[in-house]
Design an enzyme around this catalytic site. Sequence first.
Site, PDB file in Angstrom:
ATOM      1  N   ALA A  33       0.815  -1.216   0.000  1.00 20.06           N
ATOM      2  CA  ALA A  33       0.000   0.000   0.000  1.00 20.06           C
ATOM      3  C   ALA A  33       0.849   1.266   0.000  1.00 20.06           C
ATOM      4  CB  ALA A  33      -0.929   0.010   1.210  1.00 20.06           C
ATOM      5  N   GLU A 129     -15.179  -4.643  -3.756  1.00 21.74           N
ATOM      6  CA  GLU A 129     -14.735  -5.925  -4.303  1.00 21.74           C
ATOM      7  C   GLU A 129     -15.356  -7.100  -3.560  1.00 21.74           C
ATOM      8  OE1 GLU A 129     -13.585  -8.185  -6.806  1.00 21.74           O
ATOM      9  OE2 GLU A 129     -12.208  -6.485  -7.044  1.00 21.74           O
ATOM     10  N   GLY A 134     -16.935 -12.978  -3.133  1.00 20.69           N
ATOM     11  CA  GLY A 134     -15.998 -13.140  -2.021  1.00 20.69           C
ATOM     12  C   GLY A 134     -14.569 -12.811  -2.378  1.00 20.69           C
ATOM     13  N   ILE A 136     -12.758 -13.745  -4.920  1.00 22.78           N
ATOM     14  CA  ILE A 136     -12.399 -13.661  -6.343  1.00 22.78           C
ATOM     15  C   ILE A 136     -12.362 -12.188  -6.748  1.00 22.78           C
ATOM     16  CG2 ILE A 136     -13.046 -14.307  -8.686  1.00 22.78           C
ATOM     17  CD1 ILE A 136     -14.652 -16.626  -7.498  1.00 22.78           C
ATOM     18  N   GLU A 190     -28.283 -20.954   5.471  1.00 25.02           N
ATOM     19  CA  GLU A 190     -28.859 -20.335   6.664  1.00 25.02           C
ATOM     20  C   GLU A 190     -30.124 -21.077   7.087  1.00 25.02           C
ATOM     21  OE1 GLU A 190     -27.430 -17.864   8.185  1.00 25.02           O
ATOM     22  OE2 GLU A 190     -25.934 -17.277   6.682  1.00 25.02           O
ATOM     23  N   ASP A 201     -29.706 -13.516  -3.814  1.00 21.84           N
ATOM     24  CA  ASP A 201     -28.312 -13.164  -3.551  1.00 21.84           C
ATOM     25  C   ASP A 201     -27.513 -13.107  -4.852  1.00 21.84           C
ATOM     26  OD1 ASP A 201     -25.875 -13.086  -1.560  1.00 21.84           O
ATOM     27  OD2 ASP A 201     -25.408 -14.683  -2.983  1.00 21.84           O
ATOM     28  N   LYS A 205     -25.584  -9.759  -7.003  1.00 24.84           N
ATOM     29  CA  LYS A 205     -24.216  -9.741  -7.527  1.00 24.84           C
ATOM     30  C   LYS A 205     -24.196  -9.565  -9.041  1.00 24.84           C
ATOM     31  CE  LYS A 205     -22.968 -12.815  -3.725  1.00 24.84           C
ATOM     32  NZ  LYS A 205     -22.685 -14.216  -3.326  1.00 24.84           N
TER      33      LYS A 205
END
Length: 444
Positions: A33, A129, A134, A136, A190, A201, A205
Amino acid sequence: MKPIQVGLLGIGTVGGGTFKVLRRNQEEIRRRAGRGIEITMVADLDTERARSIVGDGVEVVSDARAVIANPQIDIVIELIGGCGIARSLVMQAIAAGKHVVTANKALLAVHGTEIFAAAHAKGVVVAFEAAVAGGIPIIKALREGLTANRIEWIAGIINGTTNFILSEMRSKGLDFGVVLKQAQALGYAESDPTFDIEGIDAAHKATIMSAIAFGTPVQFSAAYVEGITRLQAADIRYAEHLGYRIKLLGITKRRNDADGRGIELRVHPTLIPATRLIANVEGAMNAVVVNGDAVGSTLYYGKGAGAEPTASAVVADLVDVTRLITADPDHRVPHLAFQPDSLAATPILAIEQVITAFYLRLQVVDEAGVLANITRILAEHSISIDAVLQRPNRDAGAAGERQTDLIILTHDTLEGRMNAALAKMQALPTVLAPIVRIRKEELS
């Protein structure tokens, strides 16, 4: 150089993973960074549990607004989830001039256009991101790695729960309900799995990826969403016989042809040739195929959820924003390819305008002329047949007649055209049960 100070809102599974990864790999992260990154303040309703995770040296509060109000905080990480208080806090953070990192796909899929426009006006970054697939780095690939390309289509397995269920149904021949219970017992699903198994979900995305790929506003309400709850083991078995596997895919495509100009945005079970790499993604893993005009098809594979895989993406965003803050203003690269004054007005096509091939399973009376009637109806609607499979069904009907399963694969056609043909076929007296229809994509 003074470390970047970060405030964390919500220290659940992903928040805890983010704190641990950032602390464990702090030297490597500092090197990449260009300066240190430290979580110095955490907000969580369960302050006692939060303190047990972060230890001494980190301020823990129960009110997230205290983090946003702290002038020492440079970046706010939002890991609360949902579209309620999280939306309010993100907008407050932007108004306060804070950069934001979030893993909240539902928030961005529904309110992303508003949030990005506010960030653009304030001159801050909203990085996300971790909101898609997740660990990727698919957002970075779309935004940066493939920036020279005109994206043609994206297709992804972007929900690990449903992919685990479908993998188990295929490998063990079990029905959906049985595998769902197993997934819940193993922690993959869940107690209320609705968002996963109904495709919501994945649609969140897919909506985000579509907006980035095609430069359009975020339009979750325009997406077509269909889950896996009606899939049967028989259809997974028949698909296998025909050389296909069934996956829940999030798909977005650019269309400009005689049948429609716009963008397809859809989530549904899909037959994929078993020879495709994405068809062989099993268990709770994720994979996304992106097709660009210059590069062709590229595949991105990895863990789509979990504490540290998602934390990997959160920390990567922290590093990107830190570089942006640190860089000379004349040499900064915009972190988000979002220009509110130049968003494309390309419409999202209705599902009836989608072009795809189909798998059909009809339970019919086993007698002469049945197949001829079915093929005649398909021909009347200009739908051509790719393959036919017939398997006997020894269960007797109400009148004692013999039954058979008739499986048909079609070539590409308009969804609306197929709907009309299905209505006519369903009305035939020789069709004994609701027709099963699953879309099919070659992904070549």
